[in-house]
Design an enzyme around this catalytic site. Sequence first.
Site, PDB file in Angstrom:
ATOM      1  N   ASN A  94      55.178 -15.084  -3.090  1.00 22.06           N
ATOM      2  CA  ASN A  94      55.132 -16.497  -3.480  1.00 22.06           C
ATOM      3  C   ASN A  94      56.460 -16.927  -4.070  1.00 22.06           C
ATOM      4  O   ASN A  94      57.158 -16.103  -4.635  1.00 22.06           O
ATOM      5  CB  ASN A  94      54.030 -16.722  -4.531  1.00 22.06           C
ATOM      6  N   HIS A 144      47.935 -22.345  -0.762  1.00 20.03           N
ATOM      7  CA  HIS A 144      47.310 -22.565  -2.061  1.00 20.03           C
ATOM      8  C   HIS A 144      46.813 -24.004  -2.239  1.00 20.03           C
ATOM      9  O   HIS A 144      46.292 -24.348  -3.311  1.00 20.03           O
ATOM     10  CB  HIS A 144      48.231 -22.173  -3.224  1.00 20.03           C
ATOM     11  N   HIS A 198      45.157 -14.591   0.876  1.00 18.69           N
ATOM     12  CA  HIS A 198      43.716 -14.365   0.914  1.00 18.69           C
ATOM     13  C   HIS A 198      42.895 -15.504   0.325  1.00 18.69           C
ATOM     14  O   HIS A 198      41.668 -15.433   0.333  1.00 18.69           O
ATOM     15  CB  HIS A 198      43.370 -13.079   0.142  1.00 18.69           C
TER      16      HIS A 198
END
Lengths: 464, 464, 464, 464
Positions: free
Chosen positions: A152, A211, A175
């Site tokens: 990230n 996200h 995930h």
Amino acid sequence: MNITKIKLAYIGGGSRQWARVFMNDLALEAGLSGEIALYDIDAEAAERNREIGRRINQSPACLSRWNYTVSPTLSDALRGADAVVISILPGTFGEMASDVHEPEAYGIYQPVGDTVGPGGVLRAMRTVPQYETIAREIGLRCPNAWVLNLTNPMSVCTGALYDVFPRVKAFGCCHEVFHAKDFLAAVYREMTGEPGPGRAELAADVCGVNHFTWITRATYRAVDLISLLPGFTERFFQKGYCASNPNDPQSFRRGDVFQCGNKVKMDLFRRFGALGAAGDRHLAEFCDRGWYLDKPDPFGEWGFYRTPVPFRIVRQEERRCESEALARGLAPVKIAPSGEEAVQLICALAGRGARVSNVNLPNRGQMPDFPSGMVVETDCLFAEDTLQPLVAGALPPGAKALVMQNAINNDNLLKACRARDMGLAFETFMNQPLCGGLSVGDGERMFARMCRNTEGYLEGWKLD
Amino acid sequence: MNITKIKLAYIGGGSRQWARVFMNDLALEAGLSGEIALYDIDAEAAERNREIGRRINQSPACLSRWNYTVSPTLSDALRGADAVVISILPGTFGEMASDVHEPEAYGIYQPVGDTVGPGGVLRAMRTVPQYETIAREIGLRCPNAWVLNLTNPMSVCTGALYDVFPRVKAFGCCHEVFHAKDFLAAVYREMTGEPGPGRAELAADVCGVNHFTWITRATYRAVDLISLLPGFTERFFQKGYCASNPNDPQSFRRGDVFQCGNKVKMDLFRRFGALGAAGDRHLAEFCDRGWYLDKPDPFGEWGFYRTPVPFRIVRQEERRCESEALARGLAPVKIAPSGEEAVQLICALAGRGARVSNVNLPNRGQMPDFPSGMVVETDCLFAEDTLQPLVAGALPPGAKALVMQNAINNDNLLKACRARDMGLAFETFMNQPLCGGLSVGDGERMFARMCRNTEGYLEGWKLD
Amino acid sequence: MNITKIKLAYIGGGSRQWARVFMNDLALEAGLSGEIALYDIDAEAAERNREIGRRINQSPACLSRWNYTVSPTLSDALRGADAVVISILPGTFGEMASDVHEPEAYGIYQPVGDTVGPGGVLRAMRTVPQYETIAREIGLRCPNAWVLNLTNPMSVCTGALYDVFPRVKAFGCCHEVFHAKDFLAAVYREMTGEPGPGRAELAADVCGVNHFTWITRATYRAVDLISLLPGFTERFFQKGYCASNPNDPQSFRRGDVFQCGNKVKMDLFRRFGALGAAGDRHLAEFCDRGWYLDKPDPFGEWGFYRTPVPFRIVRQEERRCESEALARGLAPVKIAPSGEEAVQLICALAGRGARVSNVNLPNRGQMPDFPSGMVVETDCLFAEDTLQPLVAGALPPGAKALVMQNAINNDNLLKACRARDMGLAFETFMNQPLCGGLSVGDGERMFARMCRNTEGYLEGWKLD
Amino acid sequence: MNITKIKLAYIGGGSRQWARVFMNDLALEAGLSGEIALYDIDAEAAERNREIGRRINQSPACLSRWNYTVSPTLSDALRGADAVVISILPGTFGEMASDVHEPEAYGIYQPVGDTVGPGGVLRAMRTVPQYETIAREIGLRCPNAWVLNLTNPMSVCTGALYDVFPRVKAFGCCHEVFHAKDFLAAVYREMTGEPGPGRAELAADVCGVNHFTWITRATYRAVDLISLLPGFTERFFQKGYCASNPNDPQSFRRGDVFQCGNKVKMDLFRRFGALGAAGDRHLAEFCDRGWYLDKPDPFGEWGFYRTPVPFRIVRQEERRCESEALARGLAPVKIAPSGEEAVQLICALAGRGARVSNVNLPNRGQMPDFPSGMVVETDCLFAEDTLQPLVAGALPPGAKALVMQNAINNDNLLKACRARDMGLAFETFMNQPLCGGLSVGDGERMFARMCRNTEGYLEGWKLD
């Protein structure tokens, strides 16, 4: 790739539990074999993983033996690789502490701080220079390798690989969407009284940015799951509902900082009519500060935790100890299938059956309402040496406005990092939804401080 | 159009001073003549304007005599028109009071409340039904007419005309950009010591959405005016600078609610490197609530006023009296060129010389980074029976994110209004930058209340 | 630019009459002055032009004196230039003879052979390497200069400048559209009996690719000129109509190879309903070979000539003699305004009044149906240091298909030339409309031969 | 859909063998059942199929019994359908004879004449009016049904369904790509000496417009099949190679008009570097007339046949006899899996396993270089009640120009048919690659004649 002579390069990940999971799942893929070249700037960590790998090879349950090696340099690890996994921490937890906690002085409370918000911006500024090196080395050492990015901020990191080496076959893997599917399975269970399906049994249409992805359509056996959400929300919005433990929807109240009551998801559903497909702590960071993060502790009202960096430090040390024990043979190696997606995707690319999975790629049609080139997350088809995005359905119009704003921010941030353009970096910093309400003066002070705190890792940036 | 037999339809505007300005400037266009058909739901107001028109015709200064008529119906006014001017108030000031002041109970302070923000949303919901009727009538009565829209919310109203009658030759006209050019002229004067140019002498590149337009490039005699702004901002940001009165940059402190110290402009310039090209009170409404509107009175910190609706009511009554006096011959008619842009544009379309002016049109290439079809404001070339947008330069990346968010909101709002879709209207309402921090529950209450307050004008909407 | 100290660099053009026209018109622009730096690989030609320039300066009619210099190198000419004019011949007429006449052996008859068709492809292959050098030098010596490209193939050459130096302020200038406007003026005269307007009095919407531009809308005093074309075509299609000499529409029969009877234009109008806005000899080259070029001599059926290269050689020698005479003072210098567009555009950019003109630029919205980045020709607004494209109206659908095909070919050709990719160059060669019907084997032979004929100028290409 | 109570509507197809294949394959799908409602304007043909269906139900091999019914009207057939198959002949073979053979008088030789070229245009003009009716009825009777279009011209017919009823869930299905995959399997076999894979084992990237699709990438067990094509072409271009019979690549010489030697494919590969993925007779119709169709009989040079309509008439009568015999029990019903794709796709949509297949859909990102909305053919993912296009790789640039030209033609043709716009229809007619070289006069005559020949079926068109 020749499935009996695969070379996997594993960059970073030395200190993360995930490497163990990855090795565990690979060990169960009968028919695949080859070398796993470990490279970490913390050489000891890489060596620990090598030892764990060797012990996995000795386990009677192991179906696929791999030659684990530690590479002295990045180039060595990458040379001739068929697939590359990148999972690095840019800087130390010291830098991350600045990312997450420094903004608190200005009333900005980040639950994660590694994707967007002030912390995400600083993290991108540290990570892109490292990704430039990696991308160049991939271009030289293994230009045809498949590259799985796990680091990230995922959109910016994946974008940097393509920007430096446009022919790269990279994608970002995350995930978070899976948890949203588990949540939908629970919704089905609660609202129909039938047993819930496994997440893989759902048909869902996923798109957005990492996200801040959204499920816009979902069905299970001809039942429209989205249409169950209003009723579900009415029943569970007040107390929250956690899908991790089917017998205890209130389990999120027990202090596990990665759990949540999905109240943000339900609130966003009421706003936009689609399901935010990431953990609540992530989703909240992409929204107006006043929505979910106007107080230091969001748990009381919104049922999710902020993850303090000191907690991460403690947890990492625990994991290091576990790894140490495994590596030295002081703890038993147990192998069991975990369904780790990254391993499944490598298998699909190796020709062992097609698979649809949500990953991050530069947009080239999969989100037709969004500008071409921006990194977006959608479902893609993985098959032998093939990765093809599926064209996603449209976001609800309101969610589209919000995702677009964040996608443009990500894109600007990548441009700023690539050009080491402090002005544009600051502009993007101020444009973060979480920085709403910050005056230019306060923003300048906060940004300067966060830069100074982490300047040891701001490679190529000029601070004044 | 035959310039000696032009038919202009003037829809609404009965109660606005602007109609007088328009008639005044038209009267000075030697060579043009024809009929001006006035239609207003307040028939008295239309008749007052007709009387004023007649007195203008009698003025010795009058160079162009027009036949002023009052049409009993919209259809009559439009029939055979060459050009149509639309300037209506959707509802009364009673509705506008709800738009502007009701949100104060939730801490939302709007300086204008007629474009975006909660007030803008409600106003659009009232206006679009009326514009649907007008668009259909134009399609029937004068499909080839040029249509000048002056009504707010301008993006949504202009979009509605195209959505209902796609062949319409409509554009939205607004004067706000001119003040930004005047400001740039003052910047030149202050920073060079030379006399400031007239606004028409500046070369500038303008784009954005109405009331949130930006000047991204501006030159005067080879001087890059944008490059003067950092120095200017340093000198004047603290105290503010008003360009209306060249001898008194502090004149905005004297209580004229339409004046400002351009502090928002200077702050936005520091954030994005381009000049917001509208009054500060408009610009502020497109930004995060925390930037400029977190307090009921923004004057102290930001040097602009909120315009209370009671003030508008008083002012309108004054104007009605003035009009009455003019109509009855109790006050002298004075004609003098005011440079009114709408008249200039009609002249250009009538073939009296080309002109470049910033107007609002559905995007078809003029802002290539923005989706096609959304109403945007850019410079356009007006020539005989021709209107062609100029392709604008790119917005700075940060400003682009902000403009995009608002442009998508506008587009969603138009869709919601056209379909009378309460869910989408509420979604857009909540997505307004000024509604940041509003909980869904509070939002629902506030929206419901604002709908109920104005339901007499919410034609075709179903409130529950 | 400082209008009294302009530096113009004039690259090439030594052997063309056009340089004289350019100097002539510049000499009449009172108020402008500066240096004109001439650079030509034929240094003698540049010196001749310098001498002519000096004699112009001495003429009593001269209103604007310029310092004419000959630069020894390209870099010297460009250093510090405010504007650059590029007009080069890639190779000699020997190469052009191969371009135009070699394909005749395969039944391919090109009237011009410098834009598209097999000749255009080879010419691009020779020219792009030279343009790469020029673009790099502009980037180093005068990155802010305005660059007027006059060289063919114009789309590819202009594209090459942007591809090498993306910040370049270049545009391609061509006069062909003017003749189409003159033709429309004649149409007006013939069909109304009224005196024809000057071309600048027409309002027209122009778009396409260079030499295959189209006028999709044209009006003069509220008369729709396009609507006059069916009647005009009926009257004049059989015999043809030339607009050069108002008193003699049959003047094209007198053997001037640059004249035509506009029969191709009229035929294309019958096919597509829009007016091809270039000379017939150019238009024909963009169409299926069977339409206008299936015979060696198109004059009988289509009323236009092919321009043989030997003719060009003779004409050039005549001009060289004229120039020689002027340079040595053996012929009188006469100055008279010719309305040369390039001079007018430089004046507009220098701040002496805005002007709309059709030029070639990479698409960035001006032709929204066409891919971004491709060089297209549309009207643009020229003003002080500003060049902004106007968004063009849509092409008729059939013409769009044809223009798109040629625009994609141009784009592929540029890519092939930039990468020196023989395979892609051949692919584009075979895809030329004029190469329809050519077998791959014949195509390979013809292409190989044309390459060998001109290999001395195929810089950087690998022939095998 | 409830897989035990599926309602399938089968529109048309009465006279085609394909209906039998479809019923045969359905009969083998254990677990599925329901009703098949047959509707044909030739009611006898529908009844024959019903009888055949009943006999299939009685077969011991039958695993899935269906209730076959004949519907008296289109509405009855569609009411409540879960899936609809449309396979109609617009007009009779009399009309098709005009489509295919009338243009021969002008030297235009069409091998098929049902997709593009003059025959394709006329066929579209007859078919679209019928598709308008079907689309409206689908909107009324079964708006959520999946609609499989099998009728040609497939792009235009599929586009018409979406244009009339935008929410339709329709796609166009065609088998031509399969033959290209079989050809690639043969290429692998010949060039490696290994046994050839089944077509489903190849990984391939497909895109284009129907009957002019391209395989741009293809692999089998990590072997790049495209890279084998140059060698294969060298070996087999002269004599041709047919993949239908693995033991006899020359079998296409035996007079089966649907076979070919793939010489067009190989020639196109030499031009563009990608594999045309349809039968040669189809591919040739999209190219310049001079490439493959300049002679009445293309077999000698290019190894493919033109299919004469009289042949189709004879074949149809044979099939009618076969059907009659089957229906009356005079011939034995044999059931065996044929792998019919349409049945597989219905199964996938019914939730019996995901499948990737190439189908025709309006572009919404799957071919990002092509305009949105045009019908294109690419791979799509079929899963439970889901159809999602995969984003295709780019066409080689030269092929892109050619496909774009044809795609724009298709789009224009659809617009012309929807508006019954004779002018635009003729424009598109003249723009067909096969009409290259046709003069406007000849074109007008030919078009008029083809319209008159078929006017009984040109519903809603005005011929003059």
